[in-house]
Design a protein around this motif. Structure first.
Motif, PDB file in Angstrom:
ATOM      1  N   VAL A 163     -27.180  -8.994 -15.681  1.00 31.70           N
ATOM      2  CA  VAL A 163     -27.179  -8.706 -17.114  1.00 31.70           C
ATOM      3  C   VAL A 163     -27.998  -9.751 -17.858  1.00 31.70           C
ATOM      4  O   VAL A 163     -27.856 -10.942 -17.612  1.00 31.70           O
ATOM      5  N   ALA A 203     -20.344 -12.919 -15.141  1.00 29.76           N
ATOM      6  CA  ALA A 203     -21.273 -11.859 -14.736  1.00 29.76           C
ATOM      7  C   ALA A 203     -22.087 -12.266 -13.520  1.00 29.76           C
ATOM      8  O   ALA A 203     -22.569 -11.437 -12.763  1.00 29.76           O
ATOM      9  N   LYS A 204     -22.253 -13.568 -13.359  1.00 27.89           N
ATOM     10  CA  LYS A 204     -23.022 -14.044 -12.228  1.00 27.89           C
ATOM     11  C   LYS A 204     -22.237 -13.974 -10.929  1.00 27.89           C
ATOM     12  O   LYS A 204     -22.755 -14.255  -9.862  1.00 27.89           O
ATOM     13  N   LYS A 263     -26.279 -20.733  -5.025  1.00 29.82           N
ATOM     14  CA  LYS A 263     -25.213 -21.411  -4.283  1.00 29.82           C
ATOM     15  C   LYS A 263     -24.057 -20.469  -4.010  1.00 29.82           C
ATOM     16  O   LYS A 263     -23.444 -20.494  -2.950  1.00 29.82           O
ATOM     17  N   ALA A 264     -23.742 -19.636  -4.996  1.00 23.14           N
ATOM     18  CA  ALA A 264     -22.563 -18.783  -4.844  1.00 23.14           C
ATOM     19  C   ALA A 264     -22.820 -17.601  -3.926  1.00 23.14           C
ATOM     20  O   ALA A 264     -21.946 -17.198  -3.167  1.00 23.14           O
ATOM     21  N   HIS A 265     -24.026 -17.026  -3.999  1.00 24.95           N
ATOM     22  CA  HIS A 265     -24.255 -15.803  -3.252  1.00 24.95           C
ATOM     23  C   HIS A 265     -25.066 -15.995  -1.979  1.00 24.95           C
ATOM     24  O   HIS A 265     -25.077 -15.130  -1.119  1.00 24.95           O
ATOM     25  N   ASP A 303     -27.143 -22.031  -9.537  1.00 26.92           N
ATOM     26  CA  ASP A 303     -25.709 -21.808  -9.277  1.00 26.92           C
ATOM     27  C   ASP A 303     -25.448 -20.446  -8.654  1.00 26.92           C
ATOM     28  O   ASP A 303     -24.581 -20.298  -7.792  1.00 26.92           O
ATOM     29  N   VAL A 304     -26.236 -19.445  -9.046  1.00 27.22           N
ATOM     30  CA  VAL A 304     -26.039 -18.136  -8.405  1.00 27.22           C
ATOM     31  C   VAL A 304     -26.481 -18.173  -6.959  1.00 27.22           C
ATOM     32  O   VAL A 304     -25.911 -17.505  -6.095  1.00 27.22           O
ATOM     33  N   ALA A 363     -30.041 -26.146 -12.920  1.00 26.13           N
ATOM     34  CA  ALA A 363     -28.674 -25.935 -12.430  1.00 26.13           C
ATOM     35  C   ALA A 363     -28.218 -24.512 -12.706  1.00 26.13           C
ATOM     36  O   ALA A 363     -27.515 -23.907 -11.906  1.00 26.13           O
ATOM     37  N   GLN A 364     -28.597 -23.961 -13.852  1.00 31.62           N
ATOM     38  CA  GLN A 364     -28.162 -22.616 -14.195  1.00 31.62           C
ATOM     39  C   GLN A 364     -28.898 -21.556 -13.385  1.00 31.62           C
ATOM     40  O   GLN A 364     -28.436 -20.430 -13.273  1.00 31.62           O
ATOM     41  N   ARG A 408     -21.797  -8.580  -8.304  1.00 35.12           N
ATOM     42  CA  ARG A 408     -22.336  -9.130  -9.550  1.00 35.12           C
ATOM     43  C   ARG A 408     -23.495 -10.056  -9.285  1.00 35.12           C
ATOM     44  O   ARG A 408     -23.424 -10.958  -8.479  1.00 35.12           O
ATOM     45  N   TRP A 409     -24.510  -9.865 -10.023  1.00 35.59           N
ATOM     46  CA  TRP A 409     -25.735 -10.635 -10.005  1.00 35.59           C
ATOM     47  C   TRP A 409     -26.578 -10.360  -8.774  1.00 35.59           C
ATOM     48  O   TRP A 409     -27.796 -10.285  -8.850  1.00 35.59           O
ATOM     49  N   LEU A 436     -19.780 -15.907 -10.127  1.00 36.01           N
ATOM     50  CA  LEU A 436     -19.411 -17.235  -9.658  1.00 36.01           C
ATOM     51  C   LEU A 436     -17.905 -17.282  -9.425  1.00 36.01           C
ATOM     52  O   LEU A 436     -17.149 -16.581 -10.092  1.00 36.01           O
ATOM     53  N   ASP A 487     -20.728 -16.748 -25.060  1.00 37.07           N
ATOM     54  CA  ASP A 487     -21.434 -15.880 -24.118  1.00 37.07           C
ATOM     55  C   ASP A 487     -21.649 -16.531 -22.766  1.00 37.07           C
ATOM     56  O   ASP A 487     -21.564 -15.868 -21.737  1.00 37.07           O
ATOM     57  N   TYR A 488     -21.940 -17.828 -22.739  1.00 35.97           N
ATOM     58  CA  TYR A 488     -22.302 -18.413 -21.450  1.00 35.97           C
ATOM     59  C   TYR A 488     -21.146 -18.409 -20.466  1.00 35.97           C
ATOM     60  O   TYR A 488     -21.372 -18.445 -19.255  1.00 35.97           O
ATOM     61  N   MET A 514     -33.524 -15.743 -14.566  1.00 34.04           N
ATOM     62  CA  MET A 514     -32.194 -15.952 -14.005  1.00 34.04           C
ATOM     63  C   MET A 514     -31.635 -14.644 -13.473  1.00 34.04           C
ATOM     64  O   MET A 514     -31.038 -14.595 -12.395  1.00 34.04           O
ATOM     65  N   ALA A 525     -26.223 -17.691 -24.543  1.00 27.91           N
ATOM     66  CA  ALA A 525     -25.898 -17.285 -23.177  1.00 27.91           C
ATOM     67  C   ALA A 525     -26.207 -18.372 -22.176  1.00 27.91           C
ATOM     68  O   ALA A 525     -25.873 -18.247 -21.004  1.00 27.91           O
ATOM     69  N   LEU A 526     -26.846 -19.433 -22.604  1.00 30.58           N
ATOM     70  CA  LEU A 526     -27.136 -20.540 -21.697  1.00 30.58           C
ATOM     71  C   LEU A 526     -26.194 -21.691 -21.989  1.00 30.58           C
ATOM     72  O   LEU A 526     -25.963 -22.029 -23.146  1.00 30.58           O
ATOM     73  N   ASN A 527     -25.674 -22.272 -20.933  1.00 33.40           N
ATOM     74  CA  ASN A 527     -24.722 -23.359 -21.077  1.00 33.40           C
ATOM     75  C   ASN A 527     -25.420 -24.600 -21.641  1.00 33.40           C
ATOM     76  O   ASN A 527     -26.338 -25.125 -21.018  1.00 33.40           O
ATOM     77  N   PHE A 534     -28.328 -11.100 -21.508  1.00 27.56           N
ATOM     78  CA  PHE A 534     -27.596 -11.021 -22.764  1.00 27.56           C
ATOM     79  C   PHE A 534     -28.527 -11.094 -23.961  1.00 27.56           C
ATOM     80  O   PHE A 534     -29.674 -11.504 -23.869  1.00 27.56           O
TER      81      PHE A 534
END
Lengths: 356, 325, 312
Positions: free
Chosen positions: A107, B229-230, A131-133, A128-129, A124-125, A101-102, B232, B222-223, A179, A115-117, A109
């Motif tokens: 995706v 989907a990311k 950092k994770a990947h 974060d990907v 940060a948004q 994923r990602w 995480l 959605d977020y 993103m 779709a944004l926090n 949206f």
């Protein structure tokens, strides 16, 4: 002729229901789709046609009560040694999904506002990907990459510290696109990314998208109800109706020589800037309630050319491509060879179907 | 900033309202407040006490209601909450200033613990919806329906009397000289445990439920799906959702404080804890109205201060408040 | 216009239990005094004894029958709780809906009033109020209910105002306004019917609060303790140091009764909550069908289940 690239997303006979048992709604029925590397595949249809459901189901992001009831979805990913392997998306567990994923499939949206926090900064948004990947990246490297992503979509890097509510609609959508490209995925699924925007911004974003695609070479599954958007963007287009695929063709061929009455109806629904003045016809009636789909061909109640057979038997997707040409298909009895189809559905294939 | 200033203005107005209500209640009842006090005390008040009350109520000089009101404000600003009739000649501030720290410490700590743990549990229950954790909800609801003081009685008997694990009254061991040493601290904690646990268990259901409901709504956003989907890790996805879902709980923290304080007061009574609650009982039983009213004001101000604190926390958590749209 | 919703019988066991308990208590409140074996105030020589054949729940320090006290006290407790709840709910509807619908300065003032009453700690305020009452006034249930409702309306008013605000912007209200319907008519016929579920939930919550507050006031001895109610029983029990002498039969029954009544209200409220907010219900897959099809009971976000052999 189009150089055919290798497949990257191979969907076969996918079926998705909402709910289980007798009361289940069949949102997607037996859909085959093939997305090739670097290709833009447009997925068009009215709301309720199942196009979004399909995309989310394939990535296993479909919310309850959605369940996948049949079919396969193979995703081709690169391996360490430089080769390729197929991932069975439908059988993958959480860990395997998390890996692809990602980093390989992202995706975008529909509504960037949602779709944004809202409580996190844009920066940060974006990071974060990373950092994770990409755990080996340092914080500075991440920040630099985030700034680079913003520049890529035409936003100044001072926006890294802004929050979503401080940006305009168009900027938010651009952030979403940036993103999605953060890890340079092979496939980007875009679910009506420009629907919520005004036409001018829509245009800008589409052009940026084309530009980015040319530069970075990712494949796109572009979902929309507005066929006109796909004219310049798509390499091939698939049209869905009531959960099934009704036509599939290279973009130019679909626009100049549609084979399915529904596609013809969609094309007739938006005006072209050039050419003689034409009376706009819509398509009579409205899409069926998925809980009560008409027998035979689901489109027959609205079709001007419906025959008796259309009421009884559902047409399979018939292969219509010329022997030496690209593949195209339509699910319509008019094209089965037993009669001559009406003139608008038998226009000649466009010459040299090379997309831009 | 603007958001905070608005809240401060609101608290000022509320404080004014509380003070005014406090002033008017005795005057609303038929008769002269001092006379009714005298009648109730049935001759237990000395003439000096009566005179002091008259001065306090501003009746000595037969002023008009409005000047009595102003006089009252004057007293408050100089920190004079009046004379306690049951502890006469001690003033109300004397009586309360010894009791207030106990209550603030107990209620403050218990409320924060309850909020934090309740919110965490609510998050997990929502995330793992459909698992056995769902049964936590009716259980904690039952505990919330139990009146604080009744639960306190049970706890007192079971854990205090019968099992003898914890002391059943007081704030500290008798005869212990307080100091900044382990003996004092452990004694205080020992005595605070039972009332504390009562408050926590009785109030936690509200936090669990609020957080769970808000998480379920937030998880539909959605977020949160984007976070999945990311790719995480689950921890982060939950965190993204929780950071948004906790906001209503923080803003409602202030509202539920009123309930918690009421319950806590009663709990203190059951455990003979030397806080405001205990003084409240004393005041009611001896019909010491100045003390009663003093308690009301003190508690109100404490609650307002706590509310302000919660507002500051909220502003820190939600960037949307920092900017007036 | 308000959509006609099919009234679905609640399937969840906790809601059914709640309803059952609630009805039980209401019945008890009505027939309590008639079925009580003894006069609750009558003293006997049988002091502070445990449950026996004569006294099912034992006796108090003055030899009074606890069981009779419980039954007689039910009426007062339930009645005052519901009465206070009703008064407070009416107040909250009037204030909340008016604030939400009229808007502007009226809304600002009413909201400020509501917030003030929400923030000010209720119990101390009520104690002060009740303490200053002329003697004997608190013997009247109406007076007690009125006092309790002074602080009980604020929560409901806040919720109703928020709902009214969101409804005001809906199309059917707009069209009624454009046609020129009078405001009161709009409120009564367009807005109120759609608020029913929320009003019901708010009412139950307010009753829960009212009972709790009434019991607390009685426990403290602030309201007239000569009228039997569960809170008064606890007052006498505490004064006689019942917990310390382990006379559990005296204070346990009223406490448990209050807790059960409160729980029943909360459970019924659960049901209404799930009705209002469909997201709180199960996610659309009935448990049996899901199990048969092999869908895991806990559907995880981001992991759409794949089952085989759907009907095609």
């Amino acid at each position: 002729m189009t150089t055919e690239h290798e497949p990257v997303l191979d969907i076969r006979g996918l079926s998705v229901d909402y709910g289980i048992g007798d009361g289940a709604t069949h949102a997607v029925s037996g859909v085959d789709l093939l997305l090739r590397r670097g290709e833009v595949l447009g997925l068009a249809g009215e709301s309720g046609s199942g196009k979004s459901t399909l995309a989310y189901a394939v990535t296993r992001l479909l919310r309850a009560p959605g369940v996948i009831t049949g079919g396969e979805a193979w995703f081709h990913v690169p391996t360490e040694g430089g080769g390729e392997t197929k991932v069975d998306l439908l059988a993958a567990d959480a860990g395997q999904l998390r890996k692809v994923r990602w980093s390989e499939i992202a995706v975008v949206f529909q509504s960037a506002m949602h779709a944004l926090n809202p409580v996190m900064t844009i920066g940060a948004q974006l990071t974060d990907v990373l950092k994770a990947h990409r755990p080996e990246m340092s914080r500075d490297a991440r920040r630099e990459r985030a700034a680079e992503l913003l520049r890529m979509v035409g936003i100044t890097s001072d926006r890294l510290t802004s929050h979503p509510h401080e940006l305009s609609g168009g900027m938010r959508q651009r952030v979403m696109i940036g993103m999605a490209l953060a890890l340079e995925p092979r496939v980007v699924i875009m679910d009506e990314p420009t629907t919520a925007l005004d036409v001018v911004t829509q245009r800008e974003i589409l052009e940026e998208l084309i530009d980015l695609r040319d530069r970075l070479g990712f494949a796109v599954l572009f979902i929309t109800h507005d066929l006109s958007l796909l004219i310049e963007l798509a390499d091939s287009i698939a049209v869905m109706y009531a959960g099934r695929l009704v036509e599939r063709a290279p973009a130019a061929a679909l626009f100049r020589a549609p084979r399915h009455p529904y596609t013809r109806g969609l094309l007739d629904s938006f005006p072209s800037l050039h050419g003689p003045r034409v009376t706009l016809t819509g398509i009579a009636g409205s899409p069926p309630d998925l809980r009560d789909v008409p027998t035979g061909c689901a489109f027959h109640p609205r079709c001007a050319h419906a025959m008796d057979r259309c009421h009884e038997d559902r047409p399979a997707l018939l292969e219509l491509g010329l022997a030496d040409g690209p593949s195209r298909a339509a699910a319509c009895w008019l094209q089965d060879g037993t009669q001559a189809p009406p003139a608008q559905l038998a226009l000649p294939e466009p010459m040299g179907s090379v997309s831009s | 900033m603007l958001h905070l200033l608005r809240r401060i203005a609101f608290y000022v107005v509320t404080a004014w309202a509380a003070i005014t209500v406090n002033f008017f209640i005795p005057h609303l009842m038929p008769g002269d407040p001092v006379q009714s006090l005298i009648a109730r005390q049935q001759g237990k008040l000395t003439p000096a006490a009566i005179q002091a009350l008259n001065v306090q109520f501003g009746l000595a000089n037969h002023q008009s209601l409005w000047s009595q009101y102003l006089h009252y404000w004057g007293q408050l600003f100089s920190g004079d909450l009046g004379l306690s009739t049951s502890f006469y000649p001690a003033t109300v501030e004397n009586v309360l200033s010894a009791a207030l720290p106990w209550t603030v410490a107990l209620v403050g700590a218990a409320t924060v613990i309850s909020f934090v743990i309740g919110t965490l549990i609510g998050t997990v229950v929502a995330w793992r919806r459909g698992s056995w954790l769902d049964s936590i909800l009716p259980i904690s609801t039952f505990f919330q329906a139990v009146p604080y003081f009744f639960f306190a009685l049970i706890v007192l008997i079971l854990l205090g009397n019968d099992l003898g694990w914890f002391p059943i009254s007081g704030g500290m061991d008798q005869g212990l000289i307080p100091g900044l040493d382990w003996a004092t601290v452990s004694s205080v904690l020992d005595h605070a445990f039972l009332p504390g646990i009562t408050i926590v268990v009785s109030s936690i259901a509200g936090w669990i439920l609020a957080m769970r409901n808000m998480m379920m709504t937030t998880m539909d956003e959605d977020y949160v799906l984007v976070a999945q989907a990311k790719g995480l890790p689950s921890r982060r996805v939950i965190g993204y959702a929780a950071r948004n879902a906790v906001l209503p709980s923080v803003s409602s923290f202030s509202l539920s404080l009123s309930f918690v304080v009421s319950g806590a007061l009663l709990t203190e009574i059951v455990f003979s804890y030397p806080g405001i609650g205990f003084q409240l009982l004393q005041a009611v039983q001896s019909e010491d109205f100045p003390l009663l009213q003093g308690i009301f004001l003190v508690i109100t101000f404490a609650v307002l201060a706590a509310n302000l604190l919660a507002d500051v926390v909220y502003a820190a958590l939600d960037p949307r408040t920092r900017q007036e749209a | 216009m308000s959509s006609s919703r099919r009234v679905r019988l609640p399937r969840s066991p906790k809601i059914l239990i709640g309803l059952f308990l609630l009805l039980l208590f209401i019945v008890l409140a009505i027939i309590g005094p008639w079925i009580a074996p003894d006069d609750p105030s009558a003293t006997t020589a049988d002091l502070l004894s445990g449950p026996s054949a004569d006294h099912w729940l034992g006796t108090t320090q003055a030899g009074q029958d606890v069981f009779s006290q419980l039954l007689v006290g039910a009426r007062s407790t339930v009645f005052i709780g519901f009465l206070a709840g009703a008064i407070a709910t009416v107040l909250s509807i009037v204030i909340g809906v008016t604030a939400g619908y009229v808007g502007g300065l009226v809304d600002d003032l009413l909201s400020m009033l509501t917030n003030i009453f929400l923030v000010i700690p209720a119990l101390p305020l009520l104690i002060v109020l009740a303490a200053y009452l002329p003697r004997g006034a608190s013997a009247s249930p109406l007076v007690v209910a009125l006092i309790v409702s002074v602080t009980g309306w604020a929560w409901g008013a806040r919720v109703l105002r928020a709902q009214t605000l969101s409804m005001r912007r809906r199309d059917y209200v707009d069209s009624a306004r454009i046609i020129g319907e009078r405001r009161l008519r709009i409120i009564s016929f367009e807005i109120l019917p759609n608020l029913t579920a929320i009003v019901a939930s708010s009412f139950l919550f307010t009753v829960l609060y009212a009972i709790g507050t009434f019991v607390a006031l009685a426990f403290l001895g602030v309201v007239d303790v000569s009228h039997w109610s569960w809170g008064v029983m606890l007052f006498w029990a505490e004064s006689a140091n019942a917990p310390q002498v382990n006379a559990w039969w005296w204070f346990f029954p009223p406490g448990i009764a209050i807790a059960l009544l409160g729980t029943s209200l909360a459970l019924v409220n659960f049901g209404i909550d799930e009705f209002i907010n469909p997201r709180l219900r199960a996610a659309g897959l009935s448990r049996k069908a899901a199990k048969r099809a092999g869908v895991p009971r806990r559907v995880r976000l981001g992991l759409t289940p794949v089952i085989s052999g759907g009907k095609r």
